[in-house]
Write a protein that holds these residues in place. Sequence first.
Motif, mmCIF file in Angstrom:
data_model
loop_
_atom_site.group_PDB
_atom_site.id
_atom_site.type_symbol
_atom_site.label_atom_id
_atom_site.label_comp_id
_atom_site.label_asym_id
_atom_site.label_seq_id
_atom_site.Cartn_x
_atom_site.Cartn_y
_atom_site.Cartn_z
ATOM 1 N N SER A 7 0.818 -1.207 0.000
ATOM 2 C CA SER A 7 0.000 0.000 0.000
ATOM 3 C C SER A 7 0.854 1.260 0.000
ATOM 4 N N ASP A 8 2.093 1.170 0.546
ATOM 5 C CA ASP A 8 2.933 2.361 0.582
ATOM 6 C C ASP A 8 3.353 2.808 -0.817
ATOM 7 N N ILE A 9 3.421 1.874 -1.757
ATOM 8 C CA ILE A 9 3.770 2.250 -3.132
ATOM 9 C C ILE A 9 2.611 2.985 -3.781
ATOM 10 N N ASP A 10 1.385 2.558 -3.480
ATOM 11 C CA ASP A 10 0.236 3.339 -3.955
ATOM 12 C C ASP A 10 0.268 4.741 -3.346
ATOM 13 N N GLY A 11 0.651 4.827 -2.071
ATOM 14 C CA GLY A 11 0.773 6.133 -1.439
ATOM 15 C C GLY A 11 1.866 6.981 -2.075
ATOM 16 N N LEU A 12 2.960 6.335 -2.487
ATOM 17 C CA LEU A 12 4.025 7.062 -3.179
ATOM 18 C C LEU A 12 3.532 7.578 -4.526
ATOM 19 N N ARG A 13 2.687 6.793 -5.178
ATOM 20 C CA ARG A 13 2.051 7.282 -6.413
ATOM 21 C C ARG A 13 1.236 8.550 -6.132
ATOM 22 N N ALA A 14 0.556 8.558 -4.995
ATOM 23 C CA ALA A 14 -0.251 9.730 -4.642
ATOM 24 C C ALA A 14 0.630 10.963 -4.492
ATOM 25 N N ILE A 15 1.795 10.810 -3.849
ATOM 26 C CA ILE A 15 2.733 11.933 -3.711
ATOM 27 C C ILE A 15 3.179 12.403 -5.095
ATOM 28 N N ALA A 16 3.483 11.451 -5.975
ATOM 29 C CA ALA A 16 3.961 11.790 -7.315
ATOM 30 C C ALA A 16 2.905 12.556 -8.098
ATOM 31 N N ALA A 257 12.779 8.186 -4.260
ATOM 32 C CA ALA A 257 11.721 7.197 -4.521
ATOM 33 C C ALA A 257 12.248 5.783 -4.330
ATOM 34 N N ALA A 258 13.469 5.528 -4.825
ATOM 35 C CA ALA A 258 14.058 4.197 -4.662
ATOM 36 C C ALA A 258 14.267 3.874 -3.185
ATOM 37 N N ALA A 259 14.697 4.861 -2.406
ATOM 38 C CA ALA A 259 14.924 4.633 -0.979
ATOM 39 C C ALA A 259 13.630 4.283 -0.259
ATOM 40 N N ILE A 260 12.541 4.959 -0.595
ATOM 41 C CA ILE A 260 11.251 4.676 0.055
ATOM 42 C C ILE A 260 10.768 3.271 -0.295
ATOM 43 N N ILE A 261 10.904 2.904 -1.561
ATOM 44 C CA ILE A 261 10.466 1.559 -1.970
ATOM 45 C C ILE A 261 11.310 0.489 -1.275
ATOM 46 N N TYR A 262 12.636 0.694 -1.259
ATOM 47 C CA TYR A 262 13.538 -0.270 -0.619
ATOM 48 C C TYR A 262 13.259 -0.387 0.874
ATOM 49 N N ALA A 263 13.202 0.743 1.550
ATOM 50 C CA ALA A 263 13.024 0.722 3.004
ATOM 51 C C ALA A 263 11.643 0.227 3.403
ATOM 52 N N GLY A 264 10.651 0.493 2.568
ATOM 53 C CA GLY A 264 9.292 0.074 2.898
ATOM 54 C C GLY A 264 9.140 -1.425 3.021
ATOM 55 N N GLY A 265 10.013 -2.172 2.359
ATOM 56 C CA GLY A 265 9.955 -3.630 2.464
ATOM 57 C C GLY A 265 10.417 -4.144 3.807
ATOM 58 N N ALA A 267 10.398 -1.889 6.731
ATOM 59 C CA ALA A 267 9.790 -1.107 7.813
ATOM 60 C C ALA A 267 8.368 -0.732 7.440
ATOM 61 N N PRO A 268 7.500 -1.745 7.266
ATOM 62 C CA PRO A 268 6.121 -1.444 6.882
ATOM 63 C C PRO A 268 5.356 -0.656 7.931
ATOM 64 N N SER A 269 5.860 -0.661 9.168
ATOM 65 C CA SER A 269 5.191 0.106 10.221
ATOM 66 C C SER A 269 5.930 1.401 10.540
ATOM 67 N N GLY A 270 6.956 1.742 9.730
ATOM 68 C CA GLY A 270 7.665 2.994 9.928
ATOM 69 C C GLY A 270 6.772 4.176 9.596
ATOM 70 N N ILE A 271 7.198 5.368 10.026
ATOM 71 C CA ILE A 271 6.339 6.531 9.881
ATOM 72 C C ILE A 271 6.043 6.848 8.416
ATOM 73 N N VAL A 272 7.028 6.690 7.540
ATOM 74 C CA VAL A 272 6.805 6.992 6.124
ATOM 75 C C VAL A 272 5.803 6.008 5.528
ATOM 76 N N SER A 273 6.004 4.726 5.788
ATOM 77 C CA SER A 273 5.084 3.712 5.263
ATOM 78 C C SER A 273 3.679 3.899 5.817
ATOM 79 N N ARG A 274 3.578 4.266 7.105
ATOM 80 C CA ARG A 274 2.255 4.458 7.692
ATOM 81 C C ARG A 274 1.531 5.634 7.039
ATOM 82 N N LEU A 276 2.091 6.865 4.014
ATOM 83 C CA LEU A 276 1.779 6.519 2.631
ATOM 84 C C LEU A 276 0.660 5.484 2.531
ATOM 85 N N SER A 277 0.454 4.740 3.590
ATOM 86 C CA SER A 277 -0.573 3.692 3.579
ATOM 87 C C SER A 277 -1.922 4.155 4.103
ATOM 88 N N LEU A 278 -2.043 5.430 4.427
ATOM 89 C CA LEU A 278 -3.345 5.947 4.836
ATOM 90 C C LEU A 278 -4.363 5.714 3.725
#
Length: 707
Positions: A7-16, A257-265, A267-274, A276-278
């Motif tokens: 879901s965080d990648i969909d959220g990253l799409r929203a930012i884009a 963008a690459a860092a967010i995708i990499y780290a999201g795998g 730290a799915p409960s990290g602040i950025v992933s959370r 982006l997953s709203l």
Amino acid sequence: MSLTYRSDIDGLRAIAVGSVVLFHARIPPFDGGFIGVDVFFVISGFLITSILYREMAGGTYSLVDFYDRRIRRIFPSLFVVLAATTLLAALLLMPGQMKTYAATLIPSALFFANIHFAELLNYFGPRADETPLLHLWSLAVEEQFYIFFPLILFALMRLGGRRLSAAVLALVAIGSLVWAQSIVEKDQPSAFFLLTGRAWELLVGSLLALVAWPRISHKVATGIAMAGALAIIVPVFLYGPGTIFPGLAAVPPVLGAAAIIYAGGFAPSGIVSRVLSLPAMVYVGRISYSLYLWHWPLLVLAVLWRGRHLTYIQAGLVVLVAVALSALSLKYVETPLRSGSALGGRRIARIGAGALAILVTAGVALGLERAGRGFFPLSPLGTAAEAAADDKSRFQRECNNTARFWQPADMKTIAACALGPDAAKGTYGVLVWGDSHAGATFLGVAEAAVAQGQTARLQTMAGCPPLFGGLARQDQASGSVCAAFNAAVLEEARRIRPKVVVLVGRWAIWTTRAGSGFALVTDEIPGGMERSKENSTRVFAHMVERTVAELRGLGAQVIFVGQAPEFATAPVRCVAQREFHRTGESAGCYVQARADVERAVGPANAMLSAAAQRHAGVATFLLSDVLCTADRCSAGAGETFYYVDTDHLSATGARHAVASSGFGQVLAQALAADRTASAPAGGSSAPAGDGAPVTPANGAGASAPRP
């Protein structure tokens, strides 16, 4: 990295998509929102490569299946938007605008819009915000990439597996980035639009999917994700029109963008992933493709219909309409047709439907180009107004340089940008030098010179005043390119030794319209580096003096051409729109109160006239005196138009301004002046009273120097 729904990648799409939409809507402070496209490229490269690698490694890869999926993903919403945009354009656009639009339909449908726009968009070409399908350049880049990438990846996987594939693609990515950076300042449209300068961004996503990256802790992943978010967010607010982009400037958002995708795998409960997953972020991400397709045509068509930029509220309403249409597209177009069961589950039927959509679009485009308009015709007066917007001489089209990307090797040859008997010989007696206003005025001045047996040479750099002794700062541009161009012009003048130098500029942007965005600065006078209207006006006076010194030092006579009156709305567009929409009498489009004009151009004209009074061999020719009466200024009458836009003269206007005034006599007297009485070459300007003064005629526009 494994491919599971995130879901965080969909959220990253929203930012884009959000950053792109806000940038296109001109809603501050998102001036760098264009980097959202770069984020999309990374996401696309990651997801597509993940799927391809899984299939190739598992032995289930099929090129036909891949293209079938691309058709189901891309075609439905794209061709719905193309159809709707074409219908709206036919209803809203004037014939000339419709022809321009129709010419972009086939490149958009066949996925070479990026190549088309790289050739089309330039300083005097269609403006970006007048091109409803411009945003499809990025879709063309992706589809061109995916024509070749699956085949290349398959071959590399067969030859050497994952490691060889990653190594080769990394080298290609580096080469693409190096190419983009090497060409961006010289040929920014190519670097921006073409696959060769953008492939590395998609390949960063591909490498993220291919390389066996090390596992990291939740804490480290959270830190990486935070750094990645900053690398995207900061450019959104700090970048702008003056940013040299893409190339190295695209590295932060791409790696972010690459860092967010990499780290999201990890730290799915990290602040950025959370964040982006709203649910709201995820939903915007799901409609991001349709929203990207819808928002730009709606914004552009609204601007073209109104004839002016949208207010923030109006732009916001258009964006809300785009969001609503995107939601409908997701539910009724994307989701049903993305399924493998679409069109009865028959792959050949889907491919055939895609081919038919392309053929129908191409047929409509050809029909519209042949018809030359949409649903509604334009009156003869409106047709004349539309044609006048393109009334530019070949010199104005071909000889203009752009300050952002110029280098000495780009200097236009004398033969190509001169008019008169000595043009082919590479020499001239009259130099017309300035910004884009010099290109607009050149034809009239050159024909006056030719009438006296002289050759006139054009040297023009958009946005650069023909002045020495300071820098012309523009947004984030330092002004060094302008200074380099002016130095090159002076060097050529030292070699050619012209008798007369005619200086033409849009002087108001450095005086009455100056500010933090456009300002003259200098270190030659105390406090001269401040970027303000007051200081720019002060530096302008200083630079005029320095320029007179340089040119009189060459023994040349100098004629300053005062700026043409500026109009709030382009007269040609005003007339055409009133005729097209039948909204009222068009006569008012041609005139503007002289008092309003003088507030803009008067102060600079006064300073130029004062310089002519102080120095021998210097004269001024004020276009405001030619085009204005005591109380109003005219941009033409009937089917005769003197302007192509708000401030640039047309070829007709340039000829009118020179032929109907005393400029010919001013020029004749300058040409007849005794060069031996001027200051020696390379020296300072002649002292007051030295030399043979240019005595202008009593005609409109001319003012005498101090004798």
